[in-house]
Structure formats: structure tokens, C-alpha cells
Scaffold this motif. Structure first.
Motif, mmCIF file in Angstrom:
data_model
loop_
_atom_site.group_PDB
_atom_site.id
_atom_site.type_symbol
_atom_site.label_atom_id
_atom_site.label_comp_id
_atom_site.label_asym_id
_atom_site.label_seq_id
_atom_site.Cartn_x
_atom_site.Cartn_y
_atom_site.Cartn_z
ATOM 1 N N GLY A 373 -28.482 -48.152 28.290
ATOM 2 C CA GLY A 373 -28.428 -48.803 29.722
ATOM 3 C C GLY A 373 -27.172 -48.229 30.492
ATOM 4 O O GLY A 373 -27.582 -47.974 31.771
ATOM 5 N N ILE A 374 -26.153 -48.050 30.049
ATOM 6 C CA ILE A 374 -25.134 -47.774 31.008
ATOM 7 C C ILE A 374 -25.195 -46.102 30.980
ATOM 8 O O ILE A 374 -24.772 -45.933 32.342
ATOM 9 N N VAL A 375 -25.860 -45.529 30.569
ATOM 10 C CA VAL A 375 -26.346 -44.193 30.863
ATOM 11 C C VAL A 375 -27.319 -43.913 31.771
ATOM 12 O O VAL A 375 -26.994 -43.259 32.651
ATOM 13 N N ASP A 376 -28.264 -44.747 31.721
ATOM 14 C CA ASP A 376 -29.323 -44.874 32.587
ATOM 15 C C ASP A 376 -29.043 -45.348 33.839
ATOM 16 O O ASP A 376 -29.753 -45.153 34.883
ATOM 17 N N GLN A 433 -31.692 -69.009 31.222
ATOM 18 C CA GLN A 433 -32.035 -68.601 32.405
ATOM 19 C C GLN A 433 -30.573 -68.099 33.210
ATOM 20 O O GLN A 433 -30.660 -67.684 34.403
ATOM 21 N N ASN A 434 -29.601 -68.686 32.763
ATOM 22 C CA ASN A 434 -28.549 -68.260 33.308
ATOM 23 C C ASN A 434 -28.128 -66.763 33.525
ATOM 24 O O ASN A 434 -28.066 -65.972 32.430
ATOM 25 N N GLU A 435 -27.773 -66.238 34.762
ATOM 26 C CA GLU A 435 -28.055 -64.822 34.970
ATOM 27 C C GLU A 435 -26.750 -64.079 34.236
ATOM 28 O O GLU A 435 -26.766 -63.149 33.685
ATOM 29 N N GLN A 438 -27.206 -64.020 30.649
ATOM 30 C CA GLN A 438 -28.308 -62.915 30.308
ATOM 31 C C GLN A 438 -27.514 -61.450 30.326
ATOM 32 O O GLN A 438 -27.669 -60.599 29.485
ATOM 33 N N THR A 439 -26.536 -61.377 31.167
ATOM 34 C CA THR A 439 -25.607 -60.215 30.982
ATOM 35 C C THR A 439 -24.987 -60.033 29.973
ATOM 36 O O THR A 439 -24.925 -59.080 29.431
ATOM 37 N N PHE A 440 -24.172 -60.888 29.588
ATOM 38 C CA PHE A 440 -23.344 -61.007 28.348
ATOM 39 C C PHE A 440 -24.032 -60.863 26.915
ATOM 40 O O PHE A 440 -23.716 -59.994 26.238
ATOM 41 N N PHE A 441 -25.236 -61.517 27.032
ATOM 42 C CA PHE A 441 -26.175 -61.431 25.845
ATOM 43 C C PHE A 441 -26.709 -60.131 25.816
ATOM 44 O O PHE A 441 -27.014 -59.409 24.696
ATOM 45 N N SER A 442 -27.400 -59.578 26.804
ATOM 46 C CA SER A 442 -27.986 -58.205 26.577
ATOM 47 C C SER A 442 -26.903 -57.053 26.076
ATOM 48 O O SER A 442 -27.218 -56.087 25.751
ATOM 49 N N GLY A 443 -25.667 -57.289 26.524
ATOM 50 C CA GLY A 443 -24.411 -56.302 26.093
ATOM 51 C C GLY A 443 -23.805 -56.790 25.063
ATOM 52 O O GLY A 443 -22.412 -56.553 24.796
ATOM 53 N N ARG A 444 -24.113 -57.748 23.950
ATOM 54 C CA ARG A 444 -23.576 -58.319 22.977
ATOM 55 C C ARG A 444 -22.920 -57.246 21.813
ATOM 56 O O ARG A 444 -21.843 -57.434 21.608
#
Length: 828
Positions: A373-376, A433-435, A438-444
Motif C-alpha cells: 500500500g505504501i508503494v501503490d 468503526q473508528n477511522e 482502522q488506520t493503525f490496524f491496517s498497518g499493524r
């Protein structure tokens, strides 16, 4: 790993789907998510496509589903998630689902309407009872004499002057917010020819619409005269008052009140039965609606894909086109055969040549998805271009850790990410649902490696919450420096901190086993030492990182068969980069190895040498590091400058020569393209781009007009960007030095201004346990808020910039587009 290093091979395929089995074939493809369909009816209006009627029926069903879902939510219930894997229903089931849905919706509307009607009637009965039971005594309050009872006549006996007049009553209820305005308007409009009494109900009544308890104001108005009565009725109508008949005799009112109470009890029983039936209907909706929603969404998606297919001339099959990974073709063929076996005619899929760039397919898992995701975010890679994501897995956390090096802070980040990784399969964690969460969780996993690398660099810097740790014995002997320096008691009293001087014999006993010696944290020149160390380390890391990016471009040129770029672009770029800044790295390492502590005071300055290198000059006060240094520096600058014309003119002239050669008549057929879906096509400047990797497809060798000026212009931009970028990008890596020092100093300031003050205060007052609790809480809060969140975000953004600008632009174009297969994953 092959897919991560370079995207998979994607081919253009054509489907021949029997009309009777087209729905089931597309449905199975949606379950697997293997192919991305192309719209073959782009010129056809959406209202003129073949399956537009089925799509509309699905949309009408979705509207009914929304009504049912809103009714369930209105009742305070929650729809459970569907259980198991639900397939798209057969088309024949659409009518059954539609009939059952309409029946449920009709029952809900009828029952809800009856409920509302019964609640409104019950509310009217309760208001009427409240009006009659309030006990308004208008004649008593209005009589001028004392001792009159309620049964006393309101007027004089017949024969008086007003024997033709009769007192009338208007009783009702109004909302409390309107009571004052109603009373004021009645008095002004009727000029006082009335007596009004307003009282608030003793109990709150349930509102029939909202269901919330509310207070009402009851009123009783006595008047005489027909015109006054008409005015009162009009005013009460304007204020939406509930007006009820009022019996003057007390016995009549008591009888009416008993009748109203009996009717209310009966109505409550009917209302209870209605609500029980409503709960039964809602229970059926809760059971049937979740699977229906998934199935109808899948059915609608299938029909939308079928609308993109074209119909054969015989109307016996549908023709579709799409992109698919070549490795998935056997699976795709098998799925189509199984799905169309009942139709008697098997569906067929085959590869067809393409004339456009295929989409990029890079398969990821839960670990690599964050790095991809960082690259894309910079740009999706072009088809089969080298993917930076595998190297980003290591380089991104490491460069972050260089700026965020602290054992304590890195350990906190690591533990936070580890907790998310261990709880990643819990439904409550996924459904949050906390945004921000969700950001932290997707980049765990990214946070996990960032924290782990920060612990590693923290051990190198020997910093844990800005404090040095003594893991191994120090390699310094301060006693030797004290005996040889002749420090007096007065000198030691005036200088609480001493300067470490490695030039004194016997002071330096040997290198510290790992990281920086903890004795440096007690020295005055601690910051000067770290400043020099981290600055040179940043230059070494930056030049190494950029060189690695240039080398990765070799894999692109070799893969696409662009051998001329190896000699005309990659080799000059390496000579320019390593001849100037690689030489600077050599000087740093050479000075570290050859200059000892005793000769450090007279050691030459690298900055002066590097400046003289470009000026072709010599500084008498700055001695050379090695013999023949000036000759080597001059040769490197000349060689680097000589690569600029090669970068500027090499590729355009070669492409011009290649273009003329292709136009020269040879009397033979042109060479056939090599086998495979994709091939290289450097001769076609108007292919996929004159500046990128010019990858073509079979049949895409048509000669395009070659414009030398455009190629020269693009190459000039590329050359200027690279040459100037080598200078600016190298300087940009100094952010590693700056942010590392900033993080260390912020940690030191936080410790000195919070924890150290608290420790001293507790020691002086003798209440250390009481004082340290709020002090440590403040220290922990500021550490998390400032050093972990703010400093961590800053280091993350700077590491992101180093990868996007300084590293990826050396080899990565990022101008492609992703393969988006047709899948039901989102529906499930």
C-alpha cells in the motif's frame, strides 16, 4: 516472491458463454475473483442493454430491503450477519424472493399503520381523561361572592337582562410550548369575554409518533356568545389543540371518565396483541433479510457483468472479454466447464492478442499488504515493472528507526503493534468503526517492524528514554585522563561535566562491544560526537540507498530487452553517482580507518576536500588523505561530467538510428515477435510512452512517427532531474541525521523537565511515592503524545518521502493500473 518482485503475467482472454449457462458461469467467476471483465457495450445506453430489466428488479428489491432494514432499526433491533457462504441465487428464485419480500413489507406496513392508529386513539383517550380529571372550577374562580358551589347556576334566574345568553365550554389539551401564546391570543381576540384555565397534566403521556413521554397542558374555556365561540374554535384549530366535549354536570363527567378508562384498557389489550404480531414479523425479517441482501447484491453484480457482454450473431451465446493472470487460466477453464456442464454446451475461454498495456497484478497477504500500500500510494507500477515493495519491507522500517532510535519508545510501539497482530482475528477488532483505529490496524505489521528496528537502532545509539544503559563494561578509563591532566579540586568543583579526550594515552582501552559507549552520555562533547557520527552515517545510508535504486533499474532493462539502456543510461548514472558521492562515502570511511585519535586534531577536512574537488583547486592548509588525491578527484569530476552528454544524447540518437534502420527496405519480411503475450517494442515511441519501458503486444509493431525533438526534450528532462537529483537527494538524506538528533534531544528535555524534577522533589520532601505517581503519569502521557505519536508520525512521513522521491524515482515509474477482478468478496 516472484509475484512480489515483479507483477504476474496478465493476458487478455475471451469468453464464449452459452446463454443458458452464462449466469452460473459469471456467478462462479465472481466467487473466485479471477478475471476482470471489459465492457464490450460501451456505445450502448444503459437502458438498452439486454439484462436491464433484471437489474431494475434487483434495485427495486434493494429499495424494499432498505425499508425493511429501517423498520428493524426503528424497532431497536440489529440485523445479524449472514451465516456461511451464500451463493448468487438462480434467476428463478428472484420471483420467490420478491414475492416474500413484498409480503413482509406489506405486513409491516399494515401492522405498523394499525399500531400507529391504535396509539393515536389511545393517546386521544388519555388526553380526554386528563382533561376531564384535572378538576377545572371556572365559575368558582370567576364568581364575585364566596361560598358558591360547583352546582350553583352560572347565570341569574330567568327574567334577568341576559336571559337569552347561555354559558358554553371548550375543553382540550395543547403542548406546553404553545400554552402561553394560546392564552394571550384568546384574551386579545375575545377581549376578555371568556374565562380560561390552564393546568399541566400530572403524568406524562407517550407521544404516538416518537414514543417518548411528553407533558401536556389541559385547558377549559367558558364563554358566552356564538361569535366568541367561533373565534375560540378557530384559534384552537390554528394551534393544533386537541378539543374534547365537556359535560357541565359532575355526574356526567365522572361517567364519561369511567367509560374512557374502560376504552383505554380495551385499546391497550388490542395494542399489545398488535405489537406482539409486529415483533413476530420483525423476527422473520431479521432471519430472512441478511442472506437476501447478500444474494440480491450478488445477483445484481452478475447481471451488470452480463450487460457488458456482447451477443453472438446466432443469439446462442454471450461473448465477453477480460484480463486474467496466465497462471489462473487452467482454473478458469475448469470452472467454466463445471458451471456450463448442465447446459449441454461447454463454455470456452482462450487467449487473444492485445494492443494495450495490461493491468498490474501483485498478490499480497496480510503481512505484505501494508508495504504494498505504501508503494501503490505513490503510483501503481506499470505492467511487470520491478516492484519496490519487497525491499521496502526492510528499508522503510530501518530508515524510520534511524530517525526514531530509542529502545524504550521502540519497545512501546512494538508491543502496541504486537497486541493488534495477536488480536487481528477477533470480530470486535475488525468491526471497529473508528477511522484512526482502522488506520493503525491496517498497518499493524508495518508498526511491528518499525518498533522492532527502533529497538535495534536504540541499542546502537545506547538510548532508552534518553538514558544510556551500561550493558557491557565501558571502554574508557577516566582515571588515566585524570592522572595525566593534572585536574585540581578547584577545577573539578567548577566543571561538573568533563570532556572526553581520546588522544590522552591510556584513556581508550578498546571499542565498546555493541553501539555507543555509555560514558559519552556524561561528556560535554556528547552532542558534538553524535552530530559528526550521525551526519556521516546519513550520507553513507543515502548513497547506498540511491545506488541500490539505480541497480534495480537494470532488472527492468534486462526484462524488457532494452539492452541499450544499460550502456546509455544505467552505466552513466552509476558513474555519475558513485564518481561524486560514492567518492565522498569512500573519504568518510577512509578517514575513519586511517586517522587515529592522536592525529584527529590535524586531520584534513572532508568538506574542504569535496569543495576543492569541484573547483579543481588545492588548499595548502588542508593536507591530502592519500597520495595522488588531487589527480583522482579531478579524474572523477571529468568522468562524471562526461557522462552528462551520454545521458542526454545517447538514447535519442540510438532510437533515431533504430527507427531509420527499421524503415530501410531489406527485401525480407520483418522478424516475427517472440512468443508470449507481451514483448518489447522500443521502436514505437508512440506505444505506451516514449519515456517508460516500452512494452508492446503481438501485432503492436506498427511503425509510428518518430519525433526526435520530443525524445530529446524528454531525455533532457530526465538527465537534468537525475543529475540535480543526485545532489538534492543526497542532501535530503541528512534528514536522518536531523530527526535523529531532534528525537534524542526531545527525549532528553522531557526527562530533565519532568522525571528528573520529580525525582529530586521526592528526595527532598521525603514523599517520593506520592510525588512520583502524578509525575510519572505526566511523563508517560507526554511520551506517548509527543515522542510516540507526533515524532513517530514525523519520522514516518520523512521515511515515506525518502522512498518515494529519493529511492523509487531511480527505477520506478508507477504509471500503471491495478487488476480489479470481478469478485463477491466485498458482498460477503
Amino acid at each position: 516472491m516472484g509475484s512480489m518482485f515483479r507483477g504476474e503475467e496478465v493476458v487478455l482472454v475471451q469468453f464464449f458463454l452459452p446463454t443458458s449457462a452464462a449466469y452460473s458461469c459469471v456467478s462462479q467467476l465472481g466467487e473466485l475473483g479471477l478475471a476482470e471483465f471489459r465492457d464490450l457495450n460501451a456505445s450502448v445506453s444503459a437502458f438498452q442493454r439486454r439484462f436491464v430489466g433484471d437489474v431494475r428488479r434487483c434495485e427495486e428489491l434493494e429499495k424494499t430491503f432498505m425499508f425493511l432494514q429501517e423498520e428493524v432499526r426503528r424497532a431497536g433491533l440489529v440485523l445479524p450477519p449472514p451465516e456461511g457462504r451464500l451463493l448468487a441465487p438462480p434467476p428463478r428464485d428472484l420471483l420467490r424472493i420478491q414475492e416474500e419480500t413484498d409480503r413482509l413489507a406489506r405486513e409491516l406496513r399494515d401492522v405498523r399503520g394499525n399500531q400507529q392508529s391504535l396509539r393515536a386513539q389511545l393517546h386521544q383517550l388519555q388526553l380526554h381523561s386528563a382533561v376531564l380529571g384535572q378538576g377545572h372550577h371556572l365559575p368558582l374562580s370567576a364568581a364575585p361572592m364566596d361560598g358558591l358551589l360547583e352546582r350553583s347556576p352560572l347565570l341569574q334566574p330567568p327574567g334577568g337582562p341576559h336571559q337569552d345568553l347561555r354559558v358554553n365550554f371548550v375543553a382540550g389539551a395543547v403542548k406546553p410550548t404553545k400554552a402561553a401564546a394560546l392564552e394571550r391570543l384568546l384574551w386579545r381576540a375575545c377581549r376578555g369575554f371568556l374565562i380560561a384555565s390552564f393546568r399541566e397534566t400530572e403524568q406524562q403521556l407517550e407521544d404516538p409518533v416518537t414514543g417518548e413521554p411528553a407533558t401536556w397542558m389541559t385547558f377549559l374555556i367558558s364563554y358566552w356568545g356564538e361569535q366568541i365561540g367561533q373565534k375560540i374554535r378557530k384559534i384552537t384549530d390554528c394551534f393544533h389543540c386537541h378539543v374534547f366535549p365537556f359535560v357541565e354536570q359532575e355526574e356526567g363527567r365522572l361517567g364519561t371518565l369511567q367509560q374512557l378508562q374502560q376504552q383505554s384498557l380495551e385499546l391497550q389489550e388490542v395494542l399489545g396483541e398488535t405489537e406482539r404480531f409486529l415483533s413476530q414479523v420483525l423476527g422473520r425479517v431479521q432471519q430472512l433479510l441478511p442472506p437476501w441482501q447478500v444474494q440480491i447484491r450478488k445477483m445484481k453484480a452478475v447481471y451488470l457483468v452480463l450487460n457488458q457482454c456482447s451477443v453472438s450473431a446466432t443469439h446462442k451465446c454471450l461473448i465477453a472479454e477480460g484480463w486474467c493472470a496466465s497462471s489462473d487460466l487452467p482454473t478458469l477453464q475448469q470452472v467454466l466447464q463445471d458451471s456450463s456442464s448442465e447446459a449441454g454446451v461447454s463454455a470456452v475461454v482462450h487467449r487473444i492478442p492485445c494492443r494495450e498495456m495490461p493491468p498490474t497484478l501483485i498478490r499480497t497477504n496480510r503481512f505484505t499488504a501494508g508495504f504494498q500500500g505504501i508503494v501503490d500510494a505513490y503510483g501503481v507500477g506499470r505492467y511487470q515493472e520491478v516492484n519496490p515493495a519487497p525491499y521496502t519491507i526492510i528499508t522503510f522500517p530501518f530508515l524510520f528507526a534511524v530517525m526514531f532510535g530509542d529502545v524504550g519508545h521502540g519497545l512501546l510501539m512494538f508491543l502496541f503493534a504486537l497486541a493488534m497482530v495477536l488480536a487481528e482475528n477477533r470480530p470486535a477488532v475488525k468491526a471497529a468503526q473508528n477511522e484512526i483505529w482502522q488506520t493503525f490496524f491496517s498497518g499493524r505489521y508495518l508498526l511491528l517492524l518499525m518498533g522492532l528496528f527502533s529497538v535495534y537502532t536504540g541499542f546502537i545509539y545506547n538510548e532508552c528514554f534518553s538514558r544510556a544503559t551500561t550493558i557491557f563494561p565501558s571502554g574508557w578509563s577516566v582515571a588515566a585522563m585524570a592522572t595525566q591532566s593534572g585536574w585540581s579540586d578547584e577545577f573539578l568543583a567548577e566543571h561538573p561535566l568533563l570532556t572526553l579526550d581520546p588522544a590522552v594515552s591510556g584513556v581508550f582501552l578498546g571499542p565498546y562491544p555493541f553501539g555507543i559507549d555509555p560514558v559519552w552520555s556524561l561528556a560535554v562533547n556528547h552532542l558534538s560526537f553524535l552530530n559528526s557520527f550521525k551526519m556521516k552515517m546519513s550520507i553513507i545510508l543515502g548513497v547506498t540507498h540511491m545506488t541500490f535504486g539505480v541497480v534495480l533499474g537494470v532488472f527492468n532493462h534486462v526484462h524488457f530487452g532494452q539492452w541499450h539502456r544499460l550502456l546509455l543510461e544505467t552505466l552513466p548514472e552509476l558513474i555519475f553517482l558513485l564518481g561524486l558521492f560514492g567518492y565522498l562515502v569512500f573519504l568518510v570511511i577512509y578517514k575513519w580507518l586511517c586517522c587515529s585519535a592522536t592525529s584527529a586534531a590535524s586531520a584534513p577536512s572532508l568538506l574542504i576536500h569535496f569543495i576543492n574537488m569541484f573547483l579543481f583547486s588545492h588548499s595548502p592548509t588542508n593536507q591530502s588523505l592519500f597520495p595522488g588525491q588531487e589527480v583522482v578527484q579531478s579524474a572523477l569530476v571529468v568522468l562524471a561530467l562526461a557522462t552528462v552528454p551520454v545521458l542526454l544524447l545517447g538514447t535519442p540518437l540510438f532510437l533515431r538510428w533504430q527507427h531509420r534502420r527499421s524503415l530501410r527496405p531489406t527485401g525480407r519480411q520483418p522478424e516475427e515477435d517472440k512468443s508470449g503475450i507481451l514483448d518489447s517494442s522500443d521502436a514505437s515511441v508512440a506505444g505506451w510512452g516514449s519515456d517508460e519501458e516500452k512494452v508492446g503486444c503481438p501485432g503492436d509493431r506498427e511503425e509510428a512517427e518518430f519525433v526526435l525533438s520530443e525524445v530529446l526534450m524528454h531525455q533532457a528532462i530526465h538527465t537534468i532531474e537525475f543529475c540535480l537529483g543526485c545532489i538534492s537527494n543526497t542532501a535530503s538524506y541528512l534528514r536522518l541525521w536531523a530527526l535523529s538528533l531532534a528525537h534524542a534531544q526531545l527525549s532528553e528535555v522531557l526527562w530533565a523537565m519532568v522525571m528528573r524534577v520529580g525525582l529530586r522533589m521526592g528526595h527532598e520532601l521525603g514523599v517520593a511515592a506520592v510525588v512520583l505517581v502524578p509525575i510519572f503519569a505526566a511523563f508517560a502521557g507526554l511520551t506517548v503524545a509527543i515522542l510516540l505519536v507526533m515524532e513517530g508520525l514525523s519520522a514516518f512521513l520523512h521515511a515515506l518521502r525518502l522512498h518515494w522521491v529519493e529511492f523509487q524515482n531511480k527505477f520506478y515509474l508507477g504509471s500503471g493500473y491495478k487488476l480489479s477482478p470481478f469478485t463477491f468478496a466485498e458482498e460477503d
